[in-house]
Design an enzyme around this catalytic site. Structure first.
Site, PDB file in Angstrom:
ATOM      1  N   HIS A 155       0.830  -1.222   0.000  1.00  0.00           N
ATOM      2  CA  HIS A 155       0.000   0.000   0.000  1.00  0.00           C
ATOM      3  C   HIS A 155       0.862   1.268   0.000  1.00  0.00           C
ATOM      4  O   HIS A 155       0.417   2.318   0.467  1.00  0.00           O
ATOM      5  CB  HIS A 155      -0.934   0.050   1.216  1.00  0.00           C
ATOM      6  CG  HIS A 155      -1.697  -1.213   1.450  1.00  0.00           C
ATOM      7  ND1 HIS A 155      -2.980  -1.409   0.987  1.00  0.00           N
ATOM      8  CD2 HIS A 155      -1.340  -2.357   2.098  1.00  0.00           C
ATOM      9  CE1 HIS A 155      -3.396  -2.632   1.353  1.00  0.00           C
ATOM     10  NE2 HIS A 155      -2.410  -3.223   2.018  1.00  0.00           N
ATOM     11  N   SER A 276      14.148  19.246 -18.223  1.00  0.00           N
ATOM     12  CA  SER A 276      12.958  20.048 -18.470  1.00  0.00           C
ATOM     13  C   SER A 276      13.343  21.254 -19.316  1.00  0.00           C
ATOM     14  O   SER A 276      14.446  21.786 -19.185  1.00  0.00           O
ATOM     15  CB  SER A 276      12.371  20.511 -17.138  1.00  0.00           C
ATOM     16  OG  SER A 276      11.611  21.687 -17.322  1.00  0.00           O
ATOM     17  N   LYS A 282      15.567  20.229 -13.117  1.00  0.00           N
ATOM     18  CA  LYS A 282      14.883  18.949 -13.258  1.00  0.00           C
ATOM     19  C   LYS A 282      15.715  17.862 -13.935  1.00  0.00           C
ATOM     20  O   LYS A 282      16.432  18.109 -14.882  1.00  0.00           O
ATOM     21  CB  LYS A 282      13.588  19.123 -14.084  1.00  0.00           C
ATOM     22  CG  LYS A 282      12.479  19.838 -13.364  1.00  0.00           C
ATOM     23  CD  LYS A 282      11.915  19.088 -12.162  1.00  0.00           C
ATOM     24  CE  LYS A 282      11.138  17.859 -12.526  1.00  0.00           C
ATOM     25  NZ  LYS A 282       9.839  18.142 -13.101  1.00  0.00           N
ATOM     26  N   GLU A 289       9.260   6.268 -17.304  1.00  0.00           N
ATOM     27  CA  GLU A 289       7.902   6.757 -17.574  1.00  0.00           C
ATOM     28  C   GLU A 289       7.423   6.271 -18.937  1.00  0.00           C
ATOM     29  O   GLU A 289       6.265   5.904 -19.120  1.00  0.00           O
ATOM     30  CB  GLU A 289       7.866   8.288 -17.509  1.00  0.00           C
ATOM     31  CG  GLU A 289       8.104   8.814 -16.092  1.00  0.00           C
ATOM     32  CD  GLU A 289       8.387  10.314 -16.053  1.00  0.00           C
ATOM     33  OE1 GLU A 289       7.866  11.048 -16.905  1.00  0.00           O
ATOM     34  OE2 GLU A 289       9.154  10.746 -15.168  1.00  0.00           O
TER      35      GLU A 289
END
Ligand code: ARG
Length: 459
Positions: A155, A276, A282, A289
Protein backbone atom coordinates in the site's frame (compact mmCIF):
# COMPACT_ATOMS: atom_id res chain seq x y z
CA UNK A 1 -2.24 -3.32 -63.72
CA UNK A 2 -2.37 -5.97 -61.06
CA UNK A 3 -1.56 -9.67 -61.10
CA UNK A 4 -5.20 -10.59 -60.66
CA UNK A 5 -6.83 -8.21 -63.16
CA UNK A 6 -7.93 -10.83 -65.73
CA UNK A 7 -11.59 -10.61 -64.81
CA UNK A 8 -11.57 -6.88 -64.09
CA UNK A 9 -12.67 -4.07 -66.36
CA UNK A 10 -10.76 -1.33 -64.59
CA UNK A 11 -7.96 -1.09 -62.04
CA UNK A 12 -8.81 -0.23 -58.43
CA UNK A 13 -9.21 3.46 -57.80
CA UNK A 14 -6.21 5.22 -56.33
CA UNK A 15 -7.90 5.51 -52.97
CA UNK A 16 -8.83 1.83 -53.01
CA UNK A 17 -5.27 0.87 -53.83
CA UNK A 18 -4.00 2.92 -50.93
CA UNK A 19 -6.62 1.48 -48.62
CA UNK A 20 -5.92 -2.08 -49.70
CA UNK A 21 -2.14 -2.01 -49.92
CA UNK A 22 -0.24 -3.57 -47.04
CA UNK A 23 3.25 -3.10 -48.47
CA UNK A 24 4.22 -0.26 -46.14
CA UNK A 25 3.64 -2.63 -43.22
CA UNK A 26 4.42 -6.10 -44.52
CA UNK A 27 7.70 -5.27 -46.26
CA UNK A 28 9.39 -6.40 -43.05
CA UNK A 29 8.41 -9.94 -44.07
CA UNK A 30 10.69 -9.88 -47.09
CA UNK A 31 13.29 -12.30 -45.70
CA UNK A 32 10.59 -14.78 -44.72
CA UNK A 33 8.79 -14.33 -48.03
CA UNK A 34 11.89 -15.08 -50.05
CA UNK A 35 12.85 -18.05 -47.89
CA UNK A 36 9.29 -19.37 -48.27
CA UNK A 37 9.39 -18.95 -52.04
CA UNK A 38 12.76 -20.63 -52.40
CA UNK A 39 11.44 -23.60 -50.43
CA UNK A 40 8.22 -23.59 -52.46
CA UNK A 41 10.13 -23.67 -55.74
CA UNK A 42 12.06 -26.68 -54.44
CA UNK A 43 8.82 -28.42 -53.48
CA UNK A 44 7.30 -27.73 -56.91
CA UNK A 45 10.42 -29.09 -58.51
CA UNK A 46 10.27 -32.31 -56.53
CA UNK A 47 6.58 -32.57 -57.43
CA UNK A 48 7.71 -32.27 -61.08
CA UNK A 49 5.78 -29.05 -61.65
CA UNK A 50 8.95 -27.09 -62.36
CA UNK A 51 11.91 -28.32 -64.37
CA UNK A 52 15.34 -28.31 -62.80
CA UNK A 53 16.34 -25.38 -65.02
CA UNK A 54 13.25 -23.34 -64.07
CA UNK A 55 13.81 -24.02 -60.39
CA UNK A 56 17.40 -22.94 -60.65
CA UNK A 57 16.45 -19.68 -62.33
CA UNK A 58 13.77 -18.95 -59.75
CA UNK A 59 16.03 -19.70 -56.81
CA UNK A 60 18.86 -17.63 -58.27
CA UNK A 61 16.52 -14.74 -58.94
CA UNK A 62 15.09 -14.83 -55.43
CA UNK A 63 18.56 -14.91 -53.93
CA UNK A 64 19.52 -11.91 -56.03
CA UNK A 65 16.52 -9.98 -54.75
CA UNK A 66 17.51 -10.92 -51.24
CA UNK A 67 21.08 -9.74 -51.78
CA UNK A 68 19.86 -6.45 -53.17
CA UNK A 69 17.62 -6.05 -50.15
CA UNK A 70 20.42 -6.83 -47.74
CA UNK A 71 22.69 -4.35 -49.46
CA UNK A 72 20.00 -1.70 -49.18
CA UNK A 73 19.68 -1.52 -52.96
CA UNK A 74 16.11 -2.73 -53.28
CA UNK A 75 13.54 -0.08 -54.12
CA UNK A 76 10.02 -1.26 -53.46
CA UNK A 77 7.33 0.21 -55.69
CA UNK A 78 4.32 1.70 -53.98
CA UNK A 79 2.20 0.34 -56.83
CA UNK A 80 2.69 -3.17 -55.43
CA UNK A 81 -0.11 -4.37 -53.21
CA UNK A 82 1.97 -6.27 -50.69
CA UNK A 83 5.40 -7.78 -50.24
CA UNK A 84 4.35 -11.10 -51.81
CA UNK A 85 3.25 -9.38 -55.03
CA UNK A 86 6.32 -7.17 -54.97
CA UNK A 87 8.74 -10.08 -54.76
CA UNK A 88 6.91 -12.04 -57.47
CA UNK A 89 6.82 -9.04 -59.76
CA UNK A 90 10.50 -8.31 -59.29
CA UNK A 91 11.35 -11.96 -59.87
CA UNK A 92 9.36 -12.16 -63.09
CA UNK A 93 10.87 -8.89 -64.24
CA UNK A 94 14.28 -10.36 -63.60
CA UNK A 95 13.98 -13.91 -64.99
CA UNK A 96 10.88 -13.80 -67.22
CA UNK A 97 8.52 -16.75 -67.82
CA UNK A 98 9.88 -19.09 -65.13
CA UNK A 99 8.95 -16.44 -62.56
CA UNK A 100 5.32 -16.71 -63.59
CA UNK A 101 5.32 -20.35 -62.57
CA UNK A 102 6.35 -19.79 -58.95
CA UNK A 103 2.84 -19.18 -57.65
CA UNK A 104 1.59 -22.54 -58.96
CA UNK A 105 -0.45 -24.40 -56.34
CA UNK A 106 0.04 -21.65 -53.82
CA UNK A 107 -2.18 -18.81 -52.64
CA UNK A 108 -1.23 -15.65 -50.87
CA UNK A 109 -3.42 -17.03 -48.09
CA UNK A 110 -1.08 -19.88 -47.20
CA UNK A 111 1.92 -17.78 -48.22
CA UNK A 112 1.18 -14.91 -45.85
CA UNK A 113 0.24 -17.21 -42.99
CA UNK A 114 3.57 -19.00 -43.44
CA UNK A 115 5.63 -15.82 -43.70
CA UNK A 116 3.94 -14.26 -40.73
CA UNK A 117 4.30 -17.31 -38.51
CA UNK A 118 8.02 -17.35 -39.32
CA UNK A 119 8.27 -13.65 -38.59
CA UNK A 120 6.42 -14.00 -35.28
CA UNK A 121 8.75 -16.79 -34.17
CA UNK A 122 11.82 -14.76 -35.06
CA UNK A 123 10.52 -11.60 -33.39
CA UNK A 124 9.44 -13.37 -30.21
CA UNK A 125 12.84 -15.01 -29.94
CA UNK A 126 14.41 -11.56 -30.06
CA UNK A 127 12.11 -10.31 -27.29
CA UNK A 128 13.05 -13.43 -25.33
CA UNK A 129 16.72 -12.54 -25.64
CA UNK A 130 16.07 -8.95 -24.54
CA UNK A 131 14.22 -10.23 -21.48
CA UNK A 132 17.32 -12.29 -20.72
CA UNK A 133 19.44 -9.13 -20.83
CA UNK A 134 17.20 -7.43 -18.29
CA UNK A 135 17.34 -10.50 -16.06
CA UNK A 136 21.14 -10.45 -16.22
CA UNK A 137 21.25 -6.79 -15.24
CA UNK A 138 18.92 -7.49 -12.32
CA UNK A 139 20.95 -10.45 -11.11
CA UNK A 140 24.10 -8.34 -11.15
CA UNK A 141 22.29 -5.62 -9.25
CA UNK A 142 21.01 -8.17 -6.71
CA UNK A 143 24.55 -9.42 -6.13
CA UNK A 144 25.71 -5.91 -5.41
CA UNK A 145 22.76 -5.04 -3.18
CA UNK A 146 22.54 -8.22 -1.11
CA UNK A 147 23.57 -6.47 2.06
CA UNK A 148 21.33 -3.45 1.54
CA UNK A 149 18.39 -3.59 3.90
CA UNK A 150 15.46 -1.55 2.66
CA UNK A 151 11.91 -0.93 3.77
CA UNK A 152 9.54 -3.25 1.94
CA UNK A 153 6.18 -1.71 1.06
CA UNK A 154 2.57 -2.72 0.78
CA UNK A 155 0.00 0.00 0.00
CA UNK A 156 3.07 2.25 -0.39
CA UNK A 157 3.31 2.10 3.42
CA UNK A 158 6.44 0.75 5.06
CA UNK A 159 5.69 -2.86 5.91
CA UNK A 160 8.70 -5.04 6.72
CA UNK A 161 12.44 -4.79 6.11
CA UNK A 162 13.75 -6.69 3.09
CA UNK A 163 17.04 -7.21 1.37
CA UNK A 164 17.14 -4.96 -1.69
CA UNK A 165 18.40 -8.00 -3.60
CA UNK A 166 15.12 -9.70 -2.71
CA UNK A 167 13.30 -6.94 -4.56
CA UNK A 168 15.48 -7.15 -7.68
CA UNK A 169 15.14 -10.93 -7.74
CA UNK A 170 11.36 -10.73 -7.61
CA UNK A 171 11.62 -9.05 -11.01
CA UNK A 172 13.90 -11.79 -12.37
CA UNK A 173 11.42 -14.55 -11.49
CA UNK A 174 8.47 -12.60 -12.88
CA UNK A 175 10.37 -12.12 -16.14
CA UNK A 176 11.00 -15.85 -16.30
CA UNK A 177 7.24 -16.43 -16.40
CA UNK A 178 6.93 -13.87 -19.20
CA UNK A 179 9.60 -15.78 -21.12
CA UNK A 180 7.60 -18.98 -20.60
CA UNK A 181 4.59 -17.24 -22.11
CA UNK A 182 6.72 -16.24 -25.11
CA UNK A 183 7.91 -19.84 -25.49
CA UNK A 184 4.33 -20.98 -25.55
CA UNK A 185 3.40 -18.37 -28.14
CA UNK A 186 6.38 -19.47 -30.24
CA UNK A 187 5.18 -23.08 -30.07
CA UNK A 188 1.71 -22.03 -31.18
CA UNK A 189 3.16 -20.19 -34.18
CA UNK A 190 5.45 -23.09 -35.02
CA UNK A 191 3.05 -24.88 -37.39
CA UNK A 192 3.43 -24.52 -41.16
CA UNK A 193 0.47 -23.52 -43.36
CA UNK A 194 2.26 -23.72 -46.74
CA UNK A 195 0.67 -26.26 -49.07
CA UNK A 196 -2.82 -25.32 -47.91
CA UNK A 197 -3.47 -23.19 -51.00
CA UNK A 198 -6.30 -20.68 -50.78
CA UNK A 199 -8.26 -22.89 -48.37
CA UNK A 200 -8.70 -26.37 -49.80
CA UNK A 201 -5.12 -27.59 -50.01
CA UNK A 202 -2.68 -27.22 -52.89
CA UNK A 203 -3.65 -28.86 -56.17
CA UNK A 204 -0.14 -30.28 -56.46
CA UNK A 205 1.11 -32.97 -54.12
CA UNK A 206 4.05 -31.23 -52.55
CA UNK A 207 5.89 -32.74 -49.61
CA UNK A 208 4.72 -30.44 -46.82
CA UNK A 209 6.83 -32.08 -44.14
CA UNK A 210 10.02 -31.53 -46.13
CA UNK A 211 8.92 -27.92 -46.69
CA UNK A 212 8.34 -27.42 -42.99
CA UNK A 213 11.74 -28.79 -42.14
CA UNK A 214 13.39 -26.54 -44.66
CA UNK A 215 11.65 -23.46 -43.25
CA UNK A 216 12.37 -24.29 -39.62
CA UNK A 217 8.88 -25.40 -38.58
CA UNK A 218 8.39 -28.39 -36.28
CA UNK A 219 4.94 -29.29 -37.57
CA UNK A 220 2.52 -28.73 -40.46
CA UNK A 221 -1.08 -27.51 -40.06
CA UNK A 222 -3.40 -30.52 -40.08
CA UNK A 223 -6.26 -28.73 -41.83
CA UNK A 224 -5.92 -26.37 -44.76
CA UNK A 225 -8.91 -24.20 -43.83
CA UNK A 226 -7.63 -23.80 -40.29
CA UNK A 227 -4.18 -23.13 -41.75
CA UNK A 228 -5.21 -20.04 -43.71
CA UNK A 229 -7.86 -18.79 -41.27
CA UNK A 230 -6.25 -19.15 -37.86
CA UNK A 231 -4.66 -16.14 -36.22
CA UNK A 232 -4.83 -17.23 -32.62
CA UNK A 233 -1.04 -17.45 -32.81
CA UNK A 234 -1.06 -13.67 -33.29
CA UNK A 235 -3.43 -13.16 -30.37
CA UNK A 236 -1.27 -15.35 -28.20
CA UNK A 237 1.86 -13.43 -29.12
CA UNK A 238 0.05 -10.14 -28.47
CA UNK A 239 -1.24 -11.40 -25.13
CA UNK A 240 2.26 -12.47 -24.09
CA UNK A 241 3.64 -9.07 -25.12
CA UNK A 242 0.84 -7.24 -23.29
CA UNK A 243 1.71 -9.22 -20.19
CA UNK A 244 5.32 -8.06 -20.58
CA UNK A 245 4.11 -4.48 -20.83
CA UNK A 246 2.09 -4.76 -17.64
CA UNK A 247 4.99 -6.25 -15.72
CA UNK A 248 7.55 -3.69 -16.90
CA UNK A 249 5.12 -0.90 -16.15
CA UNK A 250 4.70 -1.98 -12.53
CA UNK A 251 8.42 -2.09 -11.82
CA UNK A 252 8.95 1.16 -13.70
CA UNK A 253 6.33 2.73 -11.47
CA UNK A 254 8.23 1.67 -8.33
CA UNK A 255 11.50 3.03 -9.60
CA UNK A 256 9.91 6.31 -10.67
CA UNK A 257 8.69 6.77 -7.10
CA UNK A 258 12.06 5.69 -5.72
CA UNK A 259 13.74 8.36 -7.86
CA UNK A 260 11.72 11.17 -6.30
CA UNK A 261 13.28 13.54 -3.80
CA UNK A 262 10.88 12.18 -1.19
CA UNK A 263 12.29 8.67 -1.55
CA UNK A 264 15.70 9.21 -3.13
CA UNK A 265 16.45 5.47 -3.04
CA UNK A 266 17.79 5.34 -6.58
CA UNK A 267 19.09 7.80 -9.09
CA UNK A 268 18.98 7.06 -12.79
CA UNK A 269 22.09 7.71 -14.79
CA UNK A 270 21.96 10.92 -16.82
CA UNK A 271 22.01 8.86 -20.02
CA UNK A 272 18.59 7.40 -19.17
CA UNK A 273 16.95 10.59 -17.94
CA UNK A 274 15.91 13.82 -19.58
CA UNK A 275 15.65 17.42 -18.51
CA UNK A 276 12.96 20.05 -18.47
CA UNK A 277 12.74 22.81 -21.05
CA UNK A 278 11.83 25.32 -18.37
CA UNK A 279 13.02 24.14 -14.95
CA UNK A 280 16.80 23.96 -15.00
CA UNK A 281 17.04 21.76 -11.91
CA UNK A 282 14.88 18.95 -13.26
CA UNK A 283 16.10 15.46 -14.04
CA UNK A 284 13.21 13.25 -14.99
CA UNK A 285 13.14 9.44 -15.13
CA UNK A 286 11.62 9.53 -18.61
CA UNK A 287 13.02 6.16 -19.63
CA UNK A 288 10.90 4.53 -16.94
CA UNK A 289 7.90 6.76 -17.57
CA UNK A 290 7.95 5.78 -21.23
CA UNK A 291 8.19 2.10 -20.37
CA UNK A 292 5.12 2.55 -18.17
CA UNK A 293 3.32 4.63 -20.78
CA UNK A 294 4.10 2.38 -23.73
CA UNK A 295 2.66 -0.65 -21.94
CA UNK A 296 -0.66 0.85 -22.99
CA UNK A 297 0.25 0.18 -26.61
CA UNK A 298 0.83 -3.51 -25.98
CA UNK A 299 -2.44 -3.87 -24.12
CA UNK A 300 -4.21 -1.90 -26.85
CA UNK A 301 -2.67 -3.95 -29.64
CA UNK A 302 -4.06 -7.14 -28.15
CA UNK A 303 -7.54 -5.65 -27.81
CA UNK A 304 -7.28 -4.09 -31.24
CA UNK A 305 -6.54 -7.32 -33.04
CA UNK A 306 -8.91 -9.45 -30.95
CA UNK A 307 -11.66 -7.01 -31.95
CA UNK A 308 -10.79 -7.49 -35.62
CA UNK A 309 -10.56 -11.25 -35.44
CA UNK A 310 -13.83 -11.87 -33.63
CA UNK A 311 -15.87 -10.89 -36.66
CA UNK A 312 -14.06 -12.99 -39.23
CA UNK A 313 -15.52 -16.32 -40.39
CA UNK A 314 -13.64 -18.93 -42.37
CA UNK A 315 -11.51 -19.15 -44.28
CA UNK A 316 -9.65 -15.99 -45.32
CA UNK A 317 -11.02 -12.45 -45.34
CA UNK A 318 -8.98 -9.31 -45.89
CA UNK A 319 -9.67 -8.30 -42.29
CA UNK A 320 -6.84 -10.66 -41.41
CA UNK A 321 -4.38 -8.32 -43.05
CA UNK A 322 -4.81 -6.15 -39.95
CA UNK A 323 -2.76 -8.67 -37.94
CA UNK A 324 0.67 -7.29 -38.74
CA UNK A 325 0.67 -3.70 -37.55
CA UNK A 326 -0.28 -4.44 -33.93
CA UNK A 327 2.14 -7.35 -33.73
CA UNK A 328 5.05 -5.36 -35.13
CA UNK A 329 4.28 -2.47 -32.81
CA UNK A 330 4.03 -4.69 -29.74
CA UNK A 331 7.25 -6.53 -30.55
CA UNK A 332 9.12 -3.26 -31.09
CA UNK A 333 7.67 -1.66 -27.99
CA UNK A 334 8.27 -4.61 -25.67
CA UNK A 335 11.74 -5.27 -27.07
CA UNK A 336 12.88 -1.67 -26.68
CA UNK A 337 11.31 -1.35 -23.25
CA UNK A 338 13.24 -4.41 -22.08
CA UNK A 339 16.51 -3.09 -23.42
CA UNK A 340 16.02 0.37 -21.96
CA UNK A 341 15.03 -1.11 -18.62
CA UNK A 342 18.16 -3.27 -18.59
CA UNK A 343 20.36 -0.23 -19.19
CA UNK A 344 18.54 1.88 -16.62
CA UNK A 345 18.98 -0.85 -13.98
CA UNK A 346 22.61 -1.44 -14.93
CA UNK A 347 23.56 2.21 -14.67
CA UNK A 348 21.44 3.52 -11.80
CA UNK A 349 22.88 4.42 -8.43
CA UNK A 350 21.43 2.95 -5.28
CA UNK A 351 21.59 5.44 -2.44
CA UNK A 352 22.37 3.10 0.46
CA UNK A 353 22.64 5.82 3.10
CA UNK A 354 19.31 7.24 2.20
CA UNK A 355 17.67 3.82 2.27
CA UNK A 356 19.18 3.01 5.67
CA UNK A 357 18.02 6.39 6.93
CA UNK A 358 14.47 5.66 5.84
CA UNK A 359 14.13 2.40 7.79
CA UNK A 360 11.37 3.15 10.25
CA UNK A 361 11.39 1.42 13.64
CA UNK A 362 7.77 0.36 13.15
CA UNK A 363 9.06 -2.09 10.57
CA UNK A 364 9.94 -4.21 13.64
CA UNK A 365 6.29 -4.44 14.73
CA UNK A 366 5.65 -7.84 13.16
CA UNK A 367 8.86 -9.19 14.68
CA UNK A 368 7.74 -7.95 18.04
CA UNK A 369 4.42 -9.77 17.66
CA UNK A 370 6.26 -12.89 16.47
CA UNK A 371 8.42 -12.63 19.59
CA UNK A 372 5.32 -12.79 21.81
CA UNK A 373 4.01 -15.74 19.81
CA UNK A 374 7.24 -17.57 20.56
CA UNK A 375 6.53 -16.83 24.24
CA UNK A 376 3.22 -18.70 23.79
CA UNK A 377 0.97 -15.65 23.39
CA UNK A 378 -1.77 -16.34 20.79
CA UNK A 379 -1.06 -14.36 17.63
CA UNK A 380 -4.26 -12.29 17.78
CA UNK A 381 -3.43 -11.20 21.35
CA UNK A 382 0.17 -10.45 20.35
CA UNK A 383 -1.08 -8.37 17.41
CA UNK A 384 -3.29 -6.33 19.75
CA UNK A 385 -0.52 -5.82 22.33
CA UNK A 386 1.94 -4.60 19.72
CA UNK A 387 -0.79 -2.43 18.20
CA UNK A 388 -1.16 -0.73 21.58
CA UNK A 389 2.61 -0.27 21.84
CA UNK A 390 2.66 1.32 18.39
CA UNK A 391 -0.18 3.68 19.31
CA UNK A 392 1.70 4.59 22.48
CA UNK A 393 4.84 5.39 20.48
CA UNK A 394 2.92 7.45 17.94
CA UNK A 395 1.25 9.47 20.69
CA UNK A 396 4.66 10.25 22.20
CA UNK A 397 6.51 10.64 18.95
CA UNK A 398 8.81 7.84 20.05
CA UNK A 399 10.45 5.16 17.97
CA UNK A 400 9.48 1.55 18.57
CA UNK A 401 13.05 0.55 19.32
CA UNK A 402 13.46 3.36 21.84
CA UNK A 403 11.25 1.67 24.45
CA UNK A 404 12.99 0.14 27.44
CA UNK A 405 12.42 -3.40 28.62
CA UNK A 406 10.44 -2.02 31.55
CA UNK A 407 8.16 0.02 29.32
CA UNK A 408 7.50 -3.00 27.11
CA UNK A 409 6.86 -5.15 30.12
CA UNK A 410 4.05 -2.73 31.02
CA UNK A 411 2.18 -3.96 27.92
CA UNK A 412 2.71 -7.71 28.41
CA UNK A 413 4.22 -9.96 31.04
CA UNK A 414 5.41 -12.21 28.24
CA UNK A 415 8.27 -9.81 27.42
CA UNK A 416 11.64 -10.68 28.93
CA UNK A 417 15.05 -9.00 28.68
CA UNK A 418 15.91 -10.63 25.35
CA UNK A 419 13.10 -8.69 23.64
CA UNK A 420 15.52 -5.84 22.92
CA UNK A 421 17.42 -8.14 20.55
CA UNK A 422 14.42 -7.92 18.24
CA UNK A 423 15.42 -4.39 17.25
CA UNK A 424 18.16 -5.27 14.80
CA UNK A 425 17.77 -5.12 11.03
CA UNK A 426 20.03 -8.07 10.23
CA UNK A 427 18.17 -10.11 12.83
CA UNK A 428 14.82 -9.18 11.34
CA UNK A 429 16.04 -10.49 8.00
CA UNK A 430 17.66 -13.56 9.52
CA UNK A 431 14.28 -14.52 10.96
CA UNK A 432 13.05 -15.00 7.40
CA UNK A 433 15.22 -17.70 5.97
CA UNK A 434 12.13 -19.65 5.06
CA UNK A 435 12.31 -20.76 1.41
CA UNK A 436 11.56 -17.69 -0.73
CA UNK A 437 11.97 -15.34 2.25
CA UNK A 438 14.16 -12.28 2.57
CA UNK A 439 16.73 -13.84 4.95
CA UNK A 440 20.29 -13.72 3.68
CA UNK A 441 20.47 -17.49 3.25
CA UNK A 442 17.19 -17.58 1.39
CA UNK A 443 18.20 -14.66 -0.83
CA UNK A 444 21.50 -16.37 -1.60
CA UNK A 445 19.61 -19.48 -2.64
CA UNK A 446 17.30 -17.38 -4.83
CA UNK A 447 20.30 -15.71 -6.39
CA UNK A 448 21.74 -19.11 -7.24
CA UNK A 449 18.46 -20.16 -8.89
CA UNK A 450 18.25 -16.86 -10.76
CA UNK A 451 21.79 -17.22 -12.06
CA UNK A 452 20.89 -20.68 -13.32
CA UNK A 453 17.92 -19.22 -15.18
CA UNK A 454 19.89 -16.50 -16.94
CA UNK A 455 22.69 -18.89 -17.87
CA UNK A 456 20.24 -21.37 -19.42
CA UNK A 457 20.17 -21.60 -23.18
CA UNK A 458 16.83 -21.51 -25.00
CA UNK A 459 15.91 -24.76 -26.58
N1 ARG B 1 -1.57 -8.78 -47.90
C1 ARG B 1 -2.42 -9.87 -47.57
C2 ARG B 1 -2.42 -10.11 -46.04
O1 ARG B 1 -1.56 -9.61 -45.42
C3 ARG B 1 -2.00 -11.10 -48.26
C4 ARG B 1 -3.07 -12.10 -48.46
C5 ARG B 1 -4.01 -11.67 -49.49
N2 ARG B 1 -4.89 -12.72 -49.83
C6 ARG B 1 -5.95 -12.51 -50.57
N3 ARG B 1 -6.70 -13.49 -50.79
N4 ARG B 1 -6.25 -11.33 -51.03
O2 ARG B 1 -3.28 -10.77 -45.51
Amino acid sequence: MTMWDGRFGTSPSKLMHEFNASLPVDQVLIEEDIAGSIAWAGALSRARVLTAAETKRIVRGLRRIRDQYRQGKLRLRTTDEDIHMAVERMLTGMIGKAGEKLHTGRSRNDQVATDFRMFVMRALREVHASAGLLQKALVRRAERDKAVIAPGYTHLQQAQPVSLAHYWLSFVFALEREKDRLDHAIRTADVMPLGSGALAGSGFSVDRRALAKKLGFSRVCENSMDAVASRDFVMEALAALASFGVLLSRYADDLIIWSSAEFGFVELDDAWSTGSSMMPQKKNPDSLELIRGKAGRCIGNFTRFASTLKGVGLAYYKDLQEDKEPLIDSVTTAGMSLEVFAEAVRSCTVNRKRIAHRLDSFLFATDLADYLVRKKVPFRTAHKVVGKIVAHCIARGAALDSLSFKELRGFSRAFSQDVLEIFSWPRALAARNVEGGTGMRSVTAQLRTAKGLVARKRK
